[in-house]
Write a protein that holds these residues in place. Structure first.
Motif, PDB file in Angstrom:
ATOM      1  N   SER A  27       0.438  -1.158   0.075  1.00  0.00           N
ATOM      2  CA  SER A  27      -0.042   0.370   0.117  1.00  0.00           C
ATOM      3  C   SER A  27       1.056   1.477  -0.088  1.00  0.00           C
ATOM      4  CB  SER A  27      -1.068   0.224   1.016  1.00  0.00           C
ATOM      5  OG  SER A  27      -2.149  -1.414   1.054  1.00  0.00           O
ATOM      6  N   ILE A  28       0.680   2.221  -0.963  1.00  0.00           N
ATOM      7  CA  ILE A  28       1.171   3.400  -0.916  1.00  0.00           C
ATOM      8  C   ILE A  28       0.547   4.498  -0.958  1.00  0.00           C
ATOM      9  CG2 ILE A  28       2.985   4.189  -2.294  1.00  0.00           C
ATOM     10  CD1 ILE A  28       3.235   2.241  -4.838  1.00  0.00           C
ATOM     11  N   PHE A  29       0.913   5.616   0.307  1.00  0.00           N
ATOM     12  CA  PHE A  29       0.561   6.354   0.278  1.00  0.00           C
ATOM     13  C   PHE A  29       1.326   7.884   0.213  1.00  0.00           C
ATOM     14  CE2 PHE A  29      -0.765   3.087   3.344  1.00  0.00           C
ATOM     15  CZ  PHE A  29      -2.268   3.007   3.475  1.00  0.00           C
ATOM     16  N   ASP A  30       0.853   8.823  -0.211  1.00  0.00           N
ATOM     17  CA  ASP A  30       1.180  10.040  -0.773  1.00  0.00           C
ATOM     18  C   ASP A  30       0.389  11.266  -0.150  1.00  0.00           C
ATOM     19  OD1 ASP A  30       4.053  11.068  -1.965  1.00  0.00           O
ATOM     20  OD2 ASP A  30       2.140  12.481  -2.202  1.00  0.00           O
ATOM     21  N   HIS A 171      -3.138  11.715  -2.792  1.00  0.00           N
ATOM     22  CA  HIS A 171      -4.337  12.840  -1.737  1.00  0.00           C
ATOM     23  C   HIS A 171      -4.179  11.708  -0.521  1.00  0.00           C
ATOM     24  CE1 HIS A 171      -3.507  15.181  -5.145  1.00  0.00           C
ATOM     25  NE2 HIS A 171      -3.741  14.508  -6.332  1.00  0.00           N
ATOM     26  N   THR A 172      -3.330  11.676   0.227  1.00  0.00           N
ATOM     27  CA  THR A 172      -3.783  10.837   1.655  1.00  0.00           C
ATOM     28  C   THR A 172      -2.374  10.973   2.261  1.00  0.00           C
ATOM     29  OG1 THR A 172      -4.823   8.889   1.295  1.00  0.00           O
ATOM     30  CG2 THR A 172      -4.206   8.814   2.442  1.00  0.00           C
ATOM     31  N   GLU A 173      -2.608  12.145   3.829  1.00  0.00           N
ATOM     32  CA  GLU A 173      -1.162  12.530   3.890  1.00  0.00           C
ATOM     33  C   GLU A 173      -2.246  11.680   5.420  1.00  0.00           C
ATOM     34  OE1 GLU A 173       0.148  16.417   6.014  1.00  0.00           O
ATOM     35  OE2 GLU A 173      -1.362  17.298   4.909  1.00  0.00           O
ATOM     36  N   ILE A 174      -0.910  11.194   5.372  1.00  0.00           N
ATOM     37  CA  ILE A 174      -0.850  10.541   6.914  1.00  0.00           C
ATOM     38  C   ILE A 174       0.449  11.153   8.009  1.00  0.00           C
ATOM     39  CG2 ILE A 174       0.934   8.634   8.345  1.00  0.00           C
ATOM     40  CD1 ILE A 174      -1.056   7.694   5.786  1.00  0.00           C
ATOM     41  N   GLU A 175      -0.574  11.037   9.329  1.00  0.00           N
ATOM     42  CA  GLU A 175      -0.377  12.209  10.196  1.00  0.00           C
ATOM     43  C   GLU A 175       0.443  11.599  11.756  1.00  0.00           C
ATOM     44  OE1 GLU A 175      -3.774  14.708  11.854  1.00  0.00           O
ATOM     45  OE2 GLU A 175      -2.587  16.823  10.698  1.00  0.00           O
ATOM     46  N   HIS A 176      -0.470  10.854  12.121  1.00  0.00           N
ATOM     47  CA  HIS A 176      -0.022   9.574  13.212  1.00  0.00           C
ATOM     48  C   HIS A 176      -0.154   8.745  13.467  1.00  0.00           C
ATOM     49  CE1 HIS A 176      -0.529   9.187  17.267  1.00  0.00           C
ATOM     50  NE2 HIS A 176      -1.179   8.293  17.289  1.00  0.00           N
ATOM     51  N   LEU A 177       1.133   8.455  13.804  1.00  0.00           N
ATOM     52  CA  LEU A 177       1.713   6.524  14.186  1.00  0.00           C
ATOM     53  C   LEU A 177       1.107   6.266  15.236  1.00  0.00           C
ATOM     54  CD1 LEU A 177       5.925   7.243  12.750  1.00  0.00           C
ATOM     55  CD2 LEU A 177       3.257   7.261  11.156  1.00  0.00           C
ATOM     56  N   ASP A 178       0.795   4.989  15.130  1.00  0.00           N
ATOM     57  CA  ASP A 178       0.391   4.256  16.103  1.00  0.00           C
ATOM     58  C   ASP A 178       1.070   3.438  16.228  1.00  0.00           C
ATOM     59  OD1 ASP A 178      -1.665   3.327  18.358  1.00  0.00           O
ATOM     60  OD2 ASP A 178      -2.909   2.534  16.962  1.00  0.00           O
ATOM     61  N   ILE A 187      -1.373   3.813  10.675  1.00  0.00           N
ATOM     62  CA  ILE A 187      -1.142   4.771  10.791  1.00  0.00           C
ATOM     63  C   ILE A 187      -2.345   5.177   9.947  1.00  0.00           C
ATOM     64  CG2 ILE A 187       0.920   4.471   9.485  1.00  0.00           C
ATOM     65  CD1 ILE A 187       0.103   3.863   7.041  1.00  0.00           C
ATOM     66  N   LYS A 188      -2.487   7.017  10.818  1.00  0.00           N
ATOM     67  CA  LYS A 188      -3.967   7.297  10.300  1.00  0.00           C
ATOM     68  C   LYS A 188      -3.739   8.635   9.575  1.00  0.00           C
ATOM     69  CE  LYS A 188      -6.486   7.667  14.359  1.00  0.00           C
ATOM     70  NZ  LYS A 188      -6.863   8.721  15.772  1.00  0.00           N
ATOM     71  N   LYS A 190      -5.208  12.677   7.803  1.00  0.00           N
ATOM     72  CA  LYS A 190      -5.116  13.377   8.154  1.00  0.00           C
ATOM     73  C   LYS A 190      -6.371  13.439   7.830  1.00  0.00           C
ATOM     74  CE  LYS A 190      -3.946  17.791   8.080  1.00  0.00           C
ATOM     75  NZ  LYS A 190      -3.050  19.189   6.818  1.00  0.00           N
ATOM     76  N   SER A 191      -7.784  12.821   7.565  1.00  0.00           N
ATOM     77  CA  SER A 191      -9.423  12.562   7.222  1.00  0.00           C
ATOM     78  C   SER A 191     -10.060  11.646   9.038  1.00  0.00           C
ATOM     79  CB  SER A 191      -9.757  12.006   6.673  1.00  0.00           C
ATOM     80  OG  SER A 191      -9.023  10.673   6.010  1.00  0.00           O
ATOM     81  N   GLY A 192      -8.261  11.253   9.774  1.00  0.00           N
ATOM     82  CA  GLY A 192      -8.938  10.183  10.574  1.00  0.00           C
ATOM     83  C   GLY A 192      -8.950   8.556  10.261  1.00  0.00           C
ATOM     84  N   GLN A 193      -9.282   8.466   8.744  1.00  0.00           N
ATOM     85  CA  GLN A 193      -9.140   6.642   8.303  1.00  0.00           C
ATOM     86  C   GLN A 193      -7.527   6.271   8.765  1.00  0.00           C
ATOM     87  OE1 GLN A 193     -11.681   5.139   6.006  1.00  0.00           O
ATOM     88  NE2 GLN A 193      -9.915   3.513   6.922  1.00  0.00           N
ATOM     89  N   ASN A 194      -7.981   4.890   9.778  1.00  0.00           N
ATOM     90  CA  ASN A 194      -6.833   3.944  10.006  1.00  0.00           C
ATOM     91  C   ASN A 194      -6.400   3.043   8.823  1.00  0.00           C
ATOM     92  OD1 ASN A 194      -5.921   4.875  12.578  1.00  0.00           O
ATOM     93  ND2 ASN A 194      -8.121   4.169  12.984  1.00  0.00           N
ATOM     94  N   TYR A 195      -5.013   2.872   8.537  1.00  0.00           N
ATOM     95  CA  TYR A 195      -4.615   1.672   7.718  1.00  0.00           C
ATOM     96  C   TYR A 195      -3.515   0.897   8.324  1.00  0.00           C
ATOM     97  CZ  TYR A 195      -6.635   5.360   4.603  1.00  0.00           C
ATOM     98  OH  TYR A 195      -7.226   6.081   3.476  1.00  0.00           O
TER      99      TYR A 195
END
Length: 372
Positions: A27-30, A171-178, A187-188, A190-195
């Motif tokens: 899964s690739i996030f940017d 267009h999925t900015e990762i903001e938080h590392l759980d 990882i969460k 900016k919109s609040g989605q967990n992956y």
């Protein structure tokens, strides 16, 4: 194994290529679009500029650039229908103070890509008759090539998008590392989605320092702006790449010529400036005066991931069991990229490594933490 890669620049994309070919699910996030930051903006020279000015660790990775890109182009082009356009032009360097050290570097390390010859004016004119009369000699590196990096990025993106084991999240900015029990649980955005994934790779280039607080490390990566311009000449008009005073001309196969580059510490600002444009033009016209007769098609700026010595961080992050780094390549992300990704894959899968990984180890981040 499911691997989440944060960052879809050249480091993230090449890491994805290496791992998906070994059967991993990716899964690739940017935070933006694929490959639209520094990787797109660079010149694509498949060698560090003046390699003798860099630590040995930079050149250890860069020496594999041309051969690995040739291998990937052969594999990807039938699927992506996009040629990387690896252009074997060679390079002329006019900085006289670098002649002796450049030739000595060639003799000392015997790297095929860094074979060099000293040229007098008559030989110089035979190789590139467009060079200004003021340059009476040069050193010539016939094996250095350049890659058309926007096409490289497009080809990798197309190949990965058709792969059943790859999922893109643009267009999925990762903001938080759980973080829980010495590993990332999820990882969460900016919109609040967990992956969720088994392993996580940080390949966020100039933005990598944003993870410092959450990882409890000092990550000494800063954005360093570089400005570029693009001329359009007839195909094959300029026969070689040219370099003088850290400014360069890079001919593409279709006659486009990339000109650059500057260095500016202006944060995340990507606005080109008039003065820097003039500085680049002055340097380019000094090398090839006839370039003044051709139009400028584009001007832009990118953000390099500036690191203290240009040596990237590759490997497992300190104190965490499932988090890996591939960032901090500074000016050489494109030419170190293929070997960096291969080294990361080999470390993650416990394989024999392409180079000694110690120089790139992330325990250097602890040193910066203790120095703060």
């Amino acid at each position: 194994m499911h691997i989440a890669i944060i960052g879809a620049g050249v480091s993230g994309l090449l890491s994805a290529l290496e791992l998906v070919e070994q059967g991993c699910q990716i899964s690739i996030f940017d935070q933006q679009q694929v490959g639209k930051a520094a990787s797109w903006a660079g010149g694509g020279i498949l060698s560090p500029m003046y390699p003798w000015r860099y630590p040995r660790a930079v050149n250890e990775l860069a020496q594999f650039a041309k051969t690995l890109y040739q291998e990937w182009n052969h594999k990807l082009q039938p699927v992506s229908a996009i040629d990387f356009q690896i252009h074997e032009t060679g390079m002329l360097i006019f900085d006289e103070e670098d002649f002796e050290i450049g030739l000595d570097y060639k003799d000392r390390y015997q790297e095929p890509m860094q074979y060099a010859e000293y040229l007098q004016r008559e030989q110089l004119e035979q190789i590139n008759p467009l060079i200004s009369d003021q340059f009476k000699h040069a050193i010539y590196f016939p094996e250095i090539a350049n890659i058309r990096n926007p096409r490289l990025l497009q080809s990798i993106e197309q190949y990965l998008k058709q792969h059943p084991n790859v999922q893109f999240y643009q267009h999925t900015e990762i903001e938080h590392l759980d973080i829980e029990n010495d590993q990332i649980k999820s990882i969460k955005s900016k919109s609040g989605q967990n992956y969720y994934a088994d392993q996580f790779i940080i390949a966020t280039g100039a933005w990598s320092a944003k993870w410092a607080e959450q990882l409890e490390l000092s990550i000494p990566i800063q954005p360093v702006q570089g400005q570029m311009m693009l001329f359009k000449t007839p195909p094959n008009w300029l026969p070689t790449m040219c370099m003088n005073k850290v400014m360069y001309l890079i001919p593409r196969m279709d006659g486009h010529i990339v000109c650059g580059s500057s260095v500016a510490h202006v944060g995340f600002n990507t606005e080109p400036t008039v003065q820097t444009k003039q500085d680049i033009l002055t340097a380019c016209f000094e090398m090839v005066p006839e370039l003044v007769n051709f139009p400028i098609e584009k001007q832009w700026a990118g953000l390099r991931p500036g690191s203290p010595d240009g040596v990237p961080y590759i490997g497992k992050m300190p104190n965490l069991n499932n988090v890996w780094a591939n960032f901090g390549h500074y000016r050489n992300g494109l030419c170190m990229g293929p070997a960096s990704a291969r080294l990361l894959r080999q470390l993650m899968l416990n394989e024999k490594t392409i180079v000694n990984p110690q120089a790139y180890a992330t325990d250097r981040l602890k040193q910066y933490l203790s120095a703060v």
